[in-house]
Design an enzyme around this catalytic site. Sequence first.
Site, PDB file in Angstrom:
ATOM      1  N   LYS A  94       0.821  -1.275   0.097  1.00  0.00           N
ATOM      2  CA  LYS A  94       0.510  -0.030  -0.105  1.00  0.00           C
ATOM      3  C   LYS A  94       1.596   1.511  -0.009  1.00  0.00           C
ATOM      4  O   LYS A  94       0.644   2.326  -0.537  1.00  0.00           O
ATOM      5  CB  LYS A  94      -0.905   0.132   1.261  1.00  0.00           C
ATOM      6  CG  LYS A  94      -2.187  -1.071   0.776  1.00  0.00           C
ATOM      7  CD  LYS A  94      -3.020  -0.731   1.919  1.00  0.00           C
ATOM      8  CE  LYS A  94      -4.263  -1.781   1.922  1.00  0.00           C
ATOM      9  NZ  LYS A  94      -4.371  -3.686   2.136  1.00  0.00           N
ATOM     10  N   GLU A 116     -10.460   6.781   4.563  1.00  0.00           N
ATOM     11  CA  GLU A 116     -11.419   5.735   5.913  1.00  0.00           C
ATOM     12  C   GLU A 116     -10.039   4.602   5.215  1.00  0.00           C
ATOM     13  O   GLU A 116      -9.361   4.305   4.383  1.00  0.00           O
ATOM     14  CB  GLU A 116     -12.811   5.598   4.333  1.00  0.00           C
ATOM     15  CG  GLU A 116     -12.408   4.269   4.548  1.00  0.00           C
ATOM     16  CD  GLU A 116     -11.963   4.666   2.771  1.00  0.00           C
ATOM     17  OE1 GLU A 116     -12.078   5.936   2.576  1.00  0.00           O
ATOM     18  OE2 GLU A 116     -11.488   3.616   1.269  1.00  0.00           O
ATOM     19  N   SER A 383       2.007  -9.435  -0.899  1.00  0.00           N
ATOM     20  CA  SER A 383       1.378  -8.664  -0.654  1.00  0.00           C
ATOM     21  C   SER A 383       1.617  -7.585   0.464  1.00  0.00           C
ATOM     22  O   SER A 383       1.807  -6.653   0.838  1.00  0.00           O
ATOM     23  CB  SER A 383      -0.180  -8.024  -1.116  1.00  0.00           C
ATOM     24  OG  SER A 383      -1.151  -9.033  -0.040  1.00  0.00           O
TER      25      SER A 383
END
Length: 408
Positions: A94, A116, A383
């Site tokens: 991310k 969010e 990931s």
Amino acid sequence: MHNRFDFPQPDAQGYFGQYGGSFVPPQLQTIIDEITQAYLDIRQDPAFLAELTHLYQHFVGRPSPIFHARNLSAEFGAPIYLKREDLNHTGAHKINHCLGEALLAKKMGKKKVIAETGAGQHGVALATAAALVGLECDIYMGEVDIKKEHPNVVRMGILGARVIPATHGRKTLKEAVDAAFDAYLQDPVTQLYAIGSVVGPHPFPMMVRDFQSIIGMEAREQFQQMTGKLPDNLVACVGGGSNAMGLFSAFLEDTEVKMHGVEPAGRGLAQDGEHAATLTKGEPGIMHGFKSYMLKDAKGEPQEVYSVASGLDYPAVGPQHSYLKDAGRVSYGVVDDKEAIDAFFTLSRMEGIIPAIESAHALAYALKLARQGETGSLLVNLSGRGDKDIDFVVANYGAQYGVASLPK
Ligand SMILES: *Cc1c(COP(=O)(O)O)cnc(C)c1O
């Protein structure tokens, strides 16, 4: 050279085939058009690309390695390789797009990034990028999730972000989205809404994909260097779909490379609300400002979704995935909670790598392909790392795998 975003692009309205677009109130569309224009400008700007490349190398620790998992390969009868996004600063992929979005916000003269977060992973990555780039950061989070995900809430606080509780309804991710969206509508001028995956209105699916494409560009080069060939199969988990799009983008034209997106089957596909297998069980519709496959309830509202991996429980999916599904370029399959947890322990015990439960879905699917007779190489996108998951896994599954949880 990295960071040249020259993959197939959506059309000017942000459509990948019939999916994507932008469905937002007119006053917001004006602002979103400005973001699109600013992004199209900076992605041509050598100074921006140089800065992003510098941060990827020296802040995130890129390139992330590819690891040949020899023990797994021997056991399962197919060469298995892992793209190690778990080794990035903050422990997952991310950070790749959060840095891009924070730099864009800075270039646009914004003061603050907002978002969010559900389990807090996106919030922590964005708070990290905001701290580095010098922006304020507001993270909206359901009150229930704030209690559940205490360590991430603390991290965001230490990083200087404000965590704002969403206190209505079920007080989880959906309510956090509403709260962040309301806050954004009240002041879309000094804030940038930094979306956490390849979802939302155009340009976010394109922009987040572009920032994540570093994964595939590196992997394509690294894999060829290691083996002299391209991988036969790519495997990645799909929540909103950003780590998968990041890996797949660089290989879309390599028609001999098969691609597999892995959705969470949770407790099983038979029951609505017990999974989040959007492409497998959903249908095209409009939600959260874009058109894509989605899971809706009888009233047409976003369906309740569930997965043991909180990063995968989203009732829609990035529009480019919908396009690639219909085009037959990527095949989408599922892995349930049990299979994912099993792969979590398998990787930990056979290779010494504790994966995020999200990433364990991708690995479980690769192992399933090998068991079903696939002998070609499998490149799995790992990931994220599993530190965030260890307490939960041990409390809920420890006994089955011979791990005692700490006395309360
Ligand atoms: C958030 C997250 C995901 C799911 O998001 P995508 O946009 O589908 O990539 C997957 N793995 C990890 C480790 C995550 O934190």
